[in-house]
Design an enzyme around this catalytic site. Structure first.
Site, short mmCIF file in Angstrom:
data_model
loop_
_atom_site.label_atom_id
_atom_site.label_comp_id
_atom_site.label_asym_id
_atom_site.label_seq_id
_atom_site.Cartn_x
_atom_site.Cartn_y
_atom_site.Cartn_z
N ASP A 275 0.05 5.65 -8.86
CA ASP A 275 1.43 5.77 -8.40
C ASP A 275 1.95 7.12 -8.93
OD1 ASP A 275 4.06 3.30 -7.99
OD2 ASP A 275 3.93 5.39 -7.36
C1 GLC Z 1 7.04 5.68 -5.98
C2 GLC Z 1 6.69 4.23 -5.74
C3 GLC Z 1 5.56 4.02 -4.77
C4 GLC Z 1 5.58 5.14 -3.75
C5 GLC Z 1 5.23 6.42 -4.47
C6 GLC Z 1 5.28 7.62 -3.53
O1 GLC Z 1 7.38 5.87 -7.33
O2 GLC Z 1 6.43 3.41 -6.87
O3 GLC Z 1 5.71 2.74 -4.19
O4 GLC Z 1 4.64 4.89 -2.72
O5 GLC Z 1 6.06 6.64 -5.60
O6 GLC Z 1 6.59 7.85 -3.14
#
Ligand code: GLC
Length: 732
Positions: A275
Site C-alpha cells: 500500500d
Molecule cells: C491508499 C489506500 C489504498 C489505495 C492506495 C493508492 O492509501 O490505502 O486503498 O489503493 O493508497 O491510492
C-alpha cells in the site's frame, strides 16, 4: 525477434527471457512505483528513459480516493510511455495504476451498496463499465476490489468493502475481478485488478483506520482470508498488502501470509504491491531500523512492488550486492510483474488511443447500469402500512433534508473521476420525473418552515438524510455513528405535523437510526449510490423501480454494541440452547443492562414492495455421506415462497449453515447461498438453493481445511434472524 518480444509465446516464457537480459538496476526498476503528481514528472521521465521504472500511480496524494486533485493527462501518459518503450534499452512499458473503486466517469454505488444488491452480476457490470471508461483514460490497473471483511461501522473504509460476510464478499470480489479483467486481460478495455488490503485491515481496533488488528489465525482463515482466496481463484492479477500490524508483524512484512498462504498454499502467481508507503511504514511500526531494513523485510516477506517510497529504489542494489538479500527473491518479484505486463498486452499495445475517451465516457448504457445498480443495492428497511411506493398526486409531497440539493455526496468517498456538477441532485431529479407531485422543495436551511408552510397541504414529507461522503473512506473513521440530532428533529417535526414521513438515508456505513426510526413510516437505505442515485431514488419511491437490496452489514441499535455481526460465536452461555429462539431472536444472554443485544436491522434484512410468505422448507436431497459431499455432492434446500401482495416483487431467500460440533468454535450461522427471485402477485413458487462441501467445511486448529460428519443446522429465511431451521446429519 528476441523471444520476449514474441507475443505468441506464453507470458512466463517471455518474462524469463527478458529477465535474463536485464541489469540489476533494470530489475530493481520494475519493483518501483512513482506517483504522477507534478513534481515527480521529471523523475518519471528520467527513470522511464533509463528503463528503471515499473509503474506510475495516477494519483496526486496518498489519500487518492478522498482527494480528487489529480486529473489524468492522457498525452503525458503517452509521452512517458514513449520514453520507456522507445528510449530505454529493453523497451519495457510502464504500468499505469489508479484507484478506480466504484466507477470512473460513470460513478456506481459504493462497493458496500453493490454488495447489498446480493447480485454478483451487478458488481461485475459495474466493474466492466469502469474498466471500459478508465482504460480509455490510459489506466491499465485498478486498486480494486477491496475485500476487507468489515465488522465495525466506525471504520471509514467499510464504505469500500462488501460488508461483514466472507461468502458474500468473496462472491462480489470474484465478480469485480471478472468485470475488470474480463476473459481477455489483454483486451484494450480491461484493467488488471488488485484484491486489497491483504489482510485483516477491517479489524482495526476501535474502527480507527490503520490501527492494530488482533486476529487469531483461526479467524483469519475462516473469515478474513476467505474473500482474498476467492479473488485469487478468479485469477486476480495483483494483491495489495496493508498498513496495519497484525500477529506481531505488519501486513506488509508478514511472510507467513504474503508468501506461505498466498503463494505456497494457494499457488497464486500474481504480484503483490505494497500500500502507499507501507514499506517505509515498517520503520514507524518499529520493525525496521531504516529504509534499507524496511526494503529487505518487505521484499523477503513477499511484497514485489514498492508503492511510492524510495526503499526499493534506494537500497535493494546495495542489499543484494552485500549479500543481505538473495538475488532470486528480487528476480521472482520482477518475473511476476513482467508476466502481468505481458498478460495485459502492454508490449503489443503500450500507447493509449486518446480518441477512445470521447466515445465511451458516461454512455447512456453506462448510466443505465449505474441507475439499475443504485436501485438493486438500495435497502428498504421499513415500510409501515405499505406507504411506499407513493401515489402520484399533485402537490402531495414536501421534499426536505440536508442532502436534497447535494450532488457531491451522492458519488461517495472513492471517486477520482466522477464530476459532481454532472450529478443530478434529489431535487433536480424529482423536478424532472414528478414535478406535479411537489408541494415544496425546502431549502435545507429552512426545512422546518417548509414543513410548517406546506405541511398542511401535503401528505408526505420525503427527507433526504444521512451522512456526507467526506465522513467515510480512508482516514475518515468516526466514533459516533448516530444520525445528527437535527435530522431526527426534522423527522419528528414532520411526523408531529401529521405528515407521513419517508427517510432516504445516504450513507457509507451503518448509521444509528434508532432515534429516527419511530418518526418515520418508511426508511430507504440508499447508501452513496453514484451518478444516478437521485433518479433511481425518485423512480423507487414511485414504484417504477424496486429497492432490491438486503443489508450486507448489521445495523446496530446503539454504537456501544459495536462490534455486532450476525455470524458471532454461540459462546458458552447461549440463550435457549438450540430451543426456538425468542421472538427477538436472542441467541445469547442479553449482554447489556441498558440496551438489547440485538441489532436494529440484521444482516440480510430488506423489504420489497410486496409481501412474501416463506412456506415449507425441506432438504430436497443430500449427499449420502461425507465422502459424497467431498466428492462434489450437493445438498439442495427447497423452499416454497408465496407473493401474497398485490405487486410483483423480488424475494432474496438466504441459506445459512451451523456446524453444531466441530474442532473449533463455529458461528451460530454463516451465509452459504442466496438467490433473487422475481414473483408475480399471488405467485407461489418452490425455489431450490444448492450448497456443496465448502458450506460445511472450515479451517481447523492447525489451519487445515476439514469437513466433519455429524449434526448441522441448515437454515433458510429472508434475513439472518428469521430462519426456518432444518437439522441435517452428515454421516461419516
Ligand atoms: C491508499 C489506500 C489504498 C489505495 C492506495 C493508492 O492509501 O490505502 O486503498 O489503493 O493508497 O491510492
Amino acid at each position: 525477434m528476441e523471444p520476449y518480444r514474441d507475443s505468441t509465446r506464453p507470458p512466463a516464457e517471455r518474462a524469463c527471457d527478458l529477465l535474463e537480459r536485464m541489469t540489476l538496476d533494470e530489475k530493481i526498476g520494475q519493483t518501483v512505483q512513482i506517483p504522477s503528481h507534478e513534481e515527480k514528472r521529471a523523475l518519471i521521465a528520467e527513470k522511464a528513459a533509463a528503463g528503471q521504472l515499473g509503474s506510475v500511480i495516477l494519483a496526486g496524494t496518498t489519500f487518492a480516493g478522498n482527494d480528487p486533485c489529480h486529473q489524468i493527462d492522457r498525452e503525458a501518459l503517452n509521452d512517458f510511455q514513449r520514453l520507456a518503450v522507445e528510449k530505454s534499452r529493453l523497451g519495457i512499458p510502464l504500468l499505469y495504476g489508479r484507484d478506480v473503486i466504484h466507477g470512473h466517469r460513470t460513478v456506481f454505488p459504493i462497493p458496500l451498496a453493490q454488495a447489498a444488491s446480493f447480485d454478483p452480476e451487478i458488481v461485475r457490470q459495474a466493474a466492466r463499465v469502469a474498466a471500459i471508461e478508465a482504460s480509455a483514460d490510459g489506466v491499465h490497473w485498478t486498486f480494486a476490489p477491496m475485500v476487507d471483511i468489515s465488522r465495525d461501522p466506525r471504520w471509514g473504509r467499510i464504505a469500500e468493502s462488501y460488508g461483514e460476510d466472507p461468502f458474500l464478499s468473496g462472491l462480489m470480489g470474484q465478480a469485480a475481478v471478472r468485470g475488470f479483467q474480463s476473459d481477455n486481460p489483454a483486451a484494450v478495455d480491461t484493467l488488471l485488478a488488485c484484491a486489497k488490503h491483504f489482510v485483516g485491515y477491517g479489524a482495526a481496533e476501535g474502527g480507527r483506520d490503520y490501527n492494530t488488528a488482533e486476529i487469531t489465525l483461526h479467524t483469519l482463515r475462516n473469515i478474513y482470508l476467505v474473500p482474498f482466496h476467492r479473488c485469487c481463484e478468479a485469477g486476480v492479477a495483483s494483491v495489495m498488502s496493508a498498513f496495519h500490524d497484525l500477529d506481531g508483524s505488519s501486513a506488509s512484512s508478514h511472510h507467513g501470509l504474503l508468501t506461505k498462504v498466498l503463494r505456497e498454499e494457494w499457488g497464486w502467481g500474481g504480484f503483490v504491491v505494497s500500500d502507499w508507503g507501507s514499506v517505509w511504514d515498517l520503520i514507524a511500526h518499529g520493525l525496521a531500523a531504516n529504509d534499507a531494513d524496511a526494503a529487505r523485510l518487505a521484499l523477503l516477506a513477499g511484497v514485489d512492488m514498492d508503492m511510492c517510497t524510495n526503499c526499493y529504489s534506494g537500497h535493494l542494489a546495495a542489499l543484494i550486492q552485500a549479500g543481505h538479500l538473495p538475488l532470486e527473491r528480487l528476480e521472482s518479484a520482477v518475473r511476476r510483474i513482467l508476466e502481468a505486463k505481458f498478460r495485459k498486452g502492454l508490449f503489443e499495445n503500450p500507447f493509449l488511443d486518446t480518441s477512445r475517451a470521447a466515445q465511451v465516457m458516461r454512455l447512456p448504457a453506462h448510466l443505465e447500469a449505474a441507475e439499475k445498480a443504485a436501485a438493486a443495492g438500495s435497502v428498504l428497511v421499513k415500510n409501515d402500512h405499505g406507504l411506499l411506493p407513493l401515489a402520484r398526486r399533485p402537490k402531495s409531497v414536501v421534499l426536505a433534508g440536508p442532502f436534497g440539493q447535494d450532488q457531491r455526496s451522492l458519488l461517495g468517498c472513492w471517486t477520482l473521476d466522477g464530476v459532481a456538477a454532472e450529478t443530478p441532485s434529489f431535487y433536480e431529479a424529482w423536478r424532472e420525473l414528478a414535478p406535479e407531485s411537489i408541494a415544496s422543495q425546502a431549502n435545507p436551511a429552512l426545512a422546518d418552515q417548509a414543513l410548517i408552510h406546506f405541511g398542511a397541504r401535503a401528505e408526505t414529507a420525503v427527507l433526504f438524510l444521512g451522512e456526507d461522503q467526506a465522513m467515510t473512506g480512508e482516514l475518515n473513521s468516526v466514533a459516533d455513528i448516530a444520525l445528527p440530532p437535527a435530522q431526527v428533529e426534522l423527522a419528528r417535526h414532520a411526523k408531529q405535523r401529521g405528515l407521513r414521513v419517508v427517510a432516504v438515508i445516504q450513507c457509507g456505513r451503518p448509521l444509528i437510526l434508532t432515534q429516527l426510526e419511530p418518526w418515520c413510516d418508511a426508511i430507504l437505505i440508499l447508501w452513496h449510490a453514484g451518478s444516478r442515485a437521485a433518479h433511481a431514488t425518485v423512480k423507487m419511491l414511485f414504484g417504477d423501480l424496486e429497492p432490491g437490496g438486503r443489508l450486507p452489514v448489521t445495523f446496530p441499535r446503539h454504537p456501544g454494541q459495536i462490534p455486532l455481526h450476525y455470524n458471532h460465536k454461540p459462546t458458552g452461555k447461549p440463550f435457549g440452547r438450540f430451543q426456538p429462539a425468542r421472538e427477538d431472536f436472542s441467541t445469547v444472554a442479553e449482554k447489556y443492562l441498558d440496551v438489547s443485544g440485538q441489532p436494529l436491522y440484521p444482516f440480510g434484512h430488506g423489504l420489497a414492495y410486496t409481501q412474501f410468505r416463506y412456506g415449507s422448507a425441506r432438504i430436497q436431497n443430500s449427499p449420502e455421506n461425507r465422502a459424497a459431499l467431498l466428492a462434489g455432492g450437493q445438498l439442495v434446500v427447497s423452499l416454497e415462497i408465496a407473493n401474497t401482495g398485490s405487486r410483483a416483487g423480488t424475494a432474496v431467500p438466504q441459506v445459512y449453515v451451523r456446524d453444531c460440533v466441530a474442532e473449533v468454535t463455529r458461528p451460530v450461522r454463516e451465509l452459504k447461498a442466496f438467490g433473487k427471485f422475481l414473483l408475480a402477485p399471488g405467485e407461489v413458487r418452490e425455489i431450490r438453493l444448492a450448497i456443496g462441501q465448502e458450506a460445511f467445511g472450515y479451517y481447523g486448529q492447525n489451519g487445515q481445511w476439514r469437513v466433519d460428519s455429524g449434526r448441522f443446522f441448515v437454515e433458510v429465511g429472508d434475513h439472518a434472524h428469521s430462519t426456518i431451521r432444518l437439522p441435517f446429519d452428515l454421516p461419516a
